[in-house]
Write an enzyme that holds these catalytic residues in place. Structure first.
Site, PDB file in Angstrom:
ATOM      1  N   HIS C 134       0.869  -1.179   0.000  1.00  0.00           N
ATOM      2  CA  HIS C 134       0.000   0.000   0.000  1.00  0.00           C
ATOM      3  C   HIS C 134       0.910   1.234   0.000  1.00  0.00           C
ATOM      4  O   HIS C 134       2.000   1.190   0.563  1.00  0.00           O
ATOM      5  CB  HIS C 134      -0.845  -0.051   1.276  1.00  0.00           C
ATOM      6  CG  HIS C 134      -1.924   0.983   1.366  1.00  0.00           C
ATOM      7  ND1 HIS C 134      -1.698   2.278   1.752  1.00  0.00           N
ATOM      8  CD2 HIS C 134      -3.256   0.908   1.121  1.00  0.00           C
ATOM      9  CE1 HIS C 134      -2.836   2.954   1.760  1.00  0.00           C
ATOM     10  NE2 HIS C 134      -3.800   2.146   1.373  1.00  0.00           N
ATOM     11  N   ASP C 211       2.798  -4.855   7.939  1.00  0.00           N
ATOM     12  CA  ASP C 211       1.586  -4.065   7.758  1.00  0.00           C
ATOM     13  C   ASP C 211       0.402  -5.024   7.789  1.00  0.00           C
ATOM     14  O   ASP C 211       0.110  -5.704   6.808  1.00  0.00           O
ATOM     15  CB  ASP C 211       1.655  -3.312   6.432  1.00  0.00           C
ATOM     16  CG  ASP C 211       0.354  -2.567   6.134  1.00  0.00           C
ATOM     17  OD1 ASP C 211      -0.563  -2.611   6.973  1.00  0.00           O
ATOM     18  OD2 ASP C 211       0.264  -1.953   5.048  1.00  0.00           O
ATOM     19  N   GLN C 214      -4.840  -5.257   6.634  1.00  0.00           N
ATOM     20  CA  GLN C 214      -5.882  -6.098   6.033  1.00  0.00           C
ATOM     21  C   GLN C 214      -5.918  -7.479   6.681  1.00  0.00           C
ATOM     22  O   GLN C 214      -6.645  -8.362   6.216  1.00  0.00           O
ATOM     23  CB  GLN C 214      -5.645  -6.248   4.521  1.00  0.00           C
ATOM     24  CG  GLN C 214      -5.745  -4.950   3.741  1.00  0.00           C
ATOM     25  CD  GLN C 214      -7.172  -4.420   3.623  1.00  0.00           C
ATOM     26  OE1 GLN C 214      -8.142  -5.129   3.884  1.00  0.00           O
ATOM     27  NE2 GLN C 214      -7.302  -3.155   3.229  1.00  0.00           N
ATOM     28  N   LYS C 237     -10.934  -0.282   9.748  1.00  0.00           N
ATOM     29  CA  LYS C 237     -11.182  -1.457   8.904  1.00  0.00           C
ATOM     30  C   LYS C 237     -11.646  -2.654   9.728  1.00  0.00           C
ATOM     31  O   LYS C 237     -11.931  -3.717   9.168  1.00  0.00           O
ATOM     32  CB  LYS C 237      -9.905  -1.845   8.143  1.00  0.00           C
ATOM     33  CG  LYS C 237      -9.452  -0.804   7.128  1.00  0.00           C
ATOM     34  CD  LYS C 237      -8.351  -1.354   6.248  1.00  0.00           C
ATOM     35  CE  LYS C 237      -7.492  -0.271   5.631  1.00  0.00           C
ATOM     36  NZ  LYS C 237      -8.105   0.423   4.492  1.00  0.00           N
ATOM     37  N   CYS C 377      -4.554   2.648  -3.804  1.00  0.00           N
ATOM     38  CA  CYS C 377      -3.326   3.051  -3.107  1.00  0.00           C
ATOM     39  C   CYS C 377      -2.237   2.001  -3.271  1.00  0.00           C
ATOM     40  O   CYS C 377      -1.461   1.751  -2.330  1.00  0.00           O
ATOM     41  CB  CYS C 377      -3.586   3.303  -1.629  1.00  0.00           C
ATOM     42  SG  CYS C 377      -4.651   4.701  -1.342  1.00  0.00           S
TER      43      CYS C 377
END
Ligand SMILES: Cc1ncc(COP(=O)(O)O)c(C=O)c1O
Ligand SMILES: Cc1ncc(COP(=O)(O)O)c(C=O)c1O
Lengths: 149, 419, 419, 149
Positions: C134, C211, C214, C237, C377
């Site tokens: 991202h 990261d 998600q 999220k 992104c």
């Protein structure tokens, strides 16, 4: 928003392809990746040609095609009026109902009135018009010449 | 017996907007909330907007072509318009949303550290702040000075809690790149003389940063009249949610200065090799912004504007005048900061004889009166006045003279208790 | 006719918790929300906690001796405990609240830029990321590389949307100071092989940043099992409010690394001449934190845990399997990313012949179906696969097979329209 | 929380003032600015003296006074037990009701039970105890000697 006129121009774009010009610009719509390369050829105060190449959604593609039809052959002063009126329409957030007077100036371009309700798409519709404005300014200042020769 | 003062708002009506003010504490004691300089309470009107956002429109902003994304984007960008109007910004694109005033101030410090000339803060240049700054307007500059080799200088304070500008020409010099100062002090209450500082800064070509965290909630704020280059403030002190702050900056500067946080939303185009940045304000808003919080701040701005910032200012002035007068009647009470209501905000710090502020605060709390105690994130002020800490009462648009009376009565009890 | 798949949650019950899912758009069309990778919707349980906070307990945290301040502090720090439990952190003090995942990642990049040896990223050292990051995990490292002179390297992608680790020993070398990569890609859906990367990074003594933006919403997350040094994710999220993110970091690192933002709350003691910093996590939380948002995230964690992360993962796996199968039936549809449900999350990107994603998204929207279009992104991924953009449908715990069917039907309409 | 015992110690602090010591530490409670300078003097395994100077609220001042009364003259092992029990009481968030056994060990210090309900004040009550622990460790390792002479 997908008026038949828009779909028509999208499927059968007018004036597409790069031809000789006095100035060339490359504009990008960062929010969706739409791109256009656009050249302007002037003959004194008259727009002799606008040629373009690019990728993007139906709105940005159709808008470039409509621009070609509307502006080529016009005097610069008239073309600017068209451009300004189109900009006004696109920034109207769906509040502006095109009347006959407007339709006379904008012709097929009034079909974009509905797009103005969709903020995310207004930039698509304006992409080629902003590129044209920029290229014309460059052509007039002589800056663009060296870039396309 | 309710005290009538000229300029008071209709607090009876206003207080109905704030659910928390109905709360009782410690077995039925009415809450007297006098900790507004730390954070304000939130009116129903703001909470309703937050709920409506989450229940109807919640979506990530920008780039979306579906209804919710368009709703959210329009609401978020609409909040930017509202904030721009609230501070009389020449352009909405000068309003950057951050998470709080501290981030806003760090953002400026970092921009200047990474900037090209003529803005770059570097070895051989100077940064000017004051001794009455909140830690959030001290530490970012200390870090910048450490990391760049620039020199940090500051204005001292007078005995009555005002800036000592007598040596302004020595403090702000040709080497000064930036002058950052608080508009209204959160510990002393002092309202600082902007014009004199800005004039000198402009003379030497230094940028001016104003920390308006304690001003934006309480008085009309006009960034053009201030003639500053950057103005920072924070949402939670002005009836807005937590998690939202603002940095206003002059457009040319925002164009010229480099980004700070990198990520989604702040870019124009990204390849693995290099990236270009979106125009301001987006250049400075990396990642999913505090969407609901910005919208909530917009609602807070509507609420405050509906009442009128002049009216709020007049109300607080009346309350402050009354509070200063009543507090000075309390034996052994020493106000740290200006002892009149002139050029001051509605935060009043004081000491009470030898009684430690912690004890003052605790005994007040037992009576339902919420004040703040400690150094209020402005420890240099405590050092300057030779005190370990203060007790601070701070007022807002819903504060009443009766609450001032409750405070004064409470302090009597404190004195009896520890006397 | 409702499709039954093994492992599905009771979505009928779950959907009642999410007010927005009842919404209709475009004159009465039922909302089909398939933009969950951009942001999730919020359950009533989270909104209730936010309201209760603002209506009963709102106050600034820490340092307060009154009831509200104690309430707020206990709730805020309680949220930290909840998040620590959710990710199996060895210590609550390793959980730092930020405003979003982007800030978390920038925080790491900046800590390493200002760190002392052995962590310092500097000229002559290397940073490794991947081509599927991202922008929020690309730009901070580009900025760091530019500003320090370090070299930025990355893993490429295979044709089927996976990391190409064939040259791992050349990419991660003795010069590598930090390897940062996405656990689950927001554009491709790919779940990356953590172990192999971590093993190599540890071999050369590089720090590992993951990261998990998600991943945290969709599967059990165990920072100890991951063996990373830092893990970043974002509240909005995972059923939480906007304006809140998390950075988890190993305690020794948080102790050794320098602060990033300076200000109130992050200090131990401040004088005009110098400051010392509070221990982690406070050292990294300058200013008034996103208090309500952290508390809301705590409520989201409770909500997700109540349903069970394994169950959510199983549900999404079933939906993804079904969606991949149904989408591949659509003529001219090309999935960008893995074309099976193995080692992938519930975000599915695709192209549809020559039809531009903007047009796909718009026509779907007219039918009430919310998807995201664009480069999500992650523009380098689009460049890699030679496409301008994709359409992305992404699912969550409340997604149903019927919504997959609606999407497939919608795509038929798109094809007819532009065919 | 303000038990009479606490107020008493606050108004009439025991053992206050700096005297000779084997180690000296300075502890600060950053959240409220409470400060203490504390010295420990050991005689073998026995605590010969604990002397201190500082500023702070009634809780931190009274707690130091109580510490002096409780620990001076004790064997280190016993003192550590007192310290640990006091710590446990203070971290109990008001959940621990002191019983007779506890009162036997903590004496006046049980009066602080109520303070444990106030998280912001727990640190005040613990300030001198943490300083004592630290100073004792230094005295035993011999590190502190040079600092006080
Ligand atoms: C993989 C990934 N990383 C990072 C981010 C950034 O999260 P945020 O925008 O909340 O900072 C996102 C979401 O936008 C994401 O999907
Ligand atoms: C004068 C002043 N500046 C800056 C701040 C920092 O604001 P925040 O904590 O919201 O970042 C505050 C409030 O705490 C303040 O009173």
């Amino acid at each position: 928003m997908y008026q038949d006129v828009i779909l028509d121009h999208y499927k059968h774009p007018q004036g597409r392809g790069l031809r000789d010009g006095d100035a060339e610009v490359h504009h990008v719509n960062p929010t969706c990746g739409d791109e256009i390369t656009l050249r302007v050829k002037l003959d004194g105060e008259t727009i002799e040609d606008v040629s373009y190449e690019g990728q993007g959604c139906s709105i940005s593609q159709a808008s470039a095609s409509v621009l070609f039809e509307l502006l080529v052959g016009k005097e610069l002063a008239d073309a600017r009026k068209v451009q300004e009126l189109f900009l006004e329409l696109m920034q109207s957030k769906g509040q502006l109902e095109p009347d006959d007077a407007m339709e006379e100036v904008l012709e097929d371009a009034v079909a974009f009135a509905g797009v103005s309700k969709y903020p995310a798409r207004v930039k698509c519709a304006l992409l080629s018009w902003m590129a044209w404005k920029d290229a014309t300014a460059q052509a007039l200042s002589g800056d663009g010449a060296k870039e396309t020769a | 017996m309710t005290v009538q003062l000229p300029g008071l708002l209709d607090t009876e009506a206003i207080r109905k907007d704030f659910p928390v003010l109905d709360r009782t504490v410690h077995d039925g004691k009415k809450l007297v909330y006098l900790d507004n300089a730390a954070t304000s309470q939130k009116p129903r009107q703001v909470l309703d907007v937050l709920n409506e956002y989450y229940e109807r429109h919640n979506s990530n902003v920008h780039r979306g072509v579906h209804v919710l994304a368009e709703d959210a984007t329009a609401l978020y960008e609409g909040a930017r318009d509202k904030v721009a109007g609230f501070i009389n910004a020449p352009s909405r694109d000068e309003v950057i949303f951050t998470k709080n005033a501290s981030e806003s101030l760090n953002l400026v410090a970092n921009m200047l550290g990474w900037a090209d000339e003529p803005y770059r803060v570097d070895r051989g240049t100077e940064i000017v702040i004051t001794e009455m700054e909140h830690h959030s307007n001290i530490v970012p500059w200390q870090l910048l000075a450490q990391r760049t080799g620039a020199k940090l200088k500051w204005f001292g304070l007078t005995d009555d809690g005002r800036l000592d500008l007598s040596n302004i020409d020595e403090v702000i010099t040709e080497k000064t790149k930036v002058v950052s100062f608080v508009l209204v002090s959160n510990i002393l209450g002092t309202l600082n003389p902007v014009e004199e500082i800005v004039r000198r800064a402009q003379e030497v070509g230094a940028l001016v940063v104003i920390d308006a965290s304690q001003a934006a909630p309480h008085m009309p704020l006009d960034v053009q009249a201030l003639q500053a280059d950057f103005v920072a403030f924070t949402g939670h002190k002005m009836c807005g949610p937590t998690g939202i702050g603002v940095l206003w900056g002059r457009q040319e500067l925002l164009e010229d200065l480099p980004p700070f946080l990198g990520g989604g939303e702040m870019i124009e185009t990204v390849s693995m090799h290099s990236s270009t940045y979106a125009p301001a304000p987006h250049k400075f808003e990396a990642g999913t912004p505090p969407i609901a919080q910005a919208i909530g701040l917009g609602a807070a701005v509507d609420y405050l504007t509906g009442i009128g910032m002049e009216n709020i200012q007049a109300h607080e002035h009346a309350i402050t005048e009354y509070a200063v007068r009543r507090l000075l009647e309390v034996p052994d009470l020493r106000i740290i900061g200006p002892t009149t209501a002139e050029d001051r905000g509605a935060a009043i710090s004081f000491t009470l004889g030898d009684i430690h502020p912690h004890d003052v605060g605790q005994v007040l709390d037992e009576q339902g009166i919420a004040v703040r105690v400690g150094h209020h994130c402005a420890r240099p002020v405590c050092l300057r006045y030779g005190i370990p800490a203060t007790t601070r009462a701070s007022f807002y648009l819903y504060s009443t003279p009766a609450e001032v009376d409750a405070l004064v009565d409470g302090l009597e009890q404190v004195r009896n208790f520890f006397g």
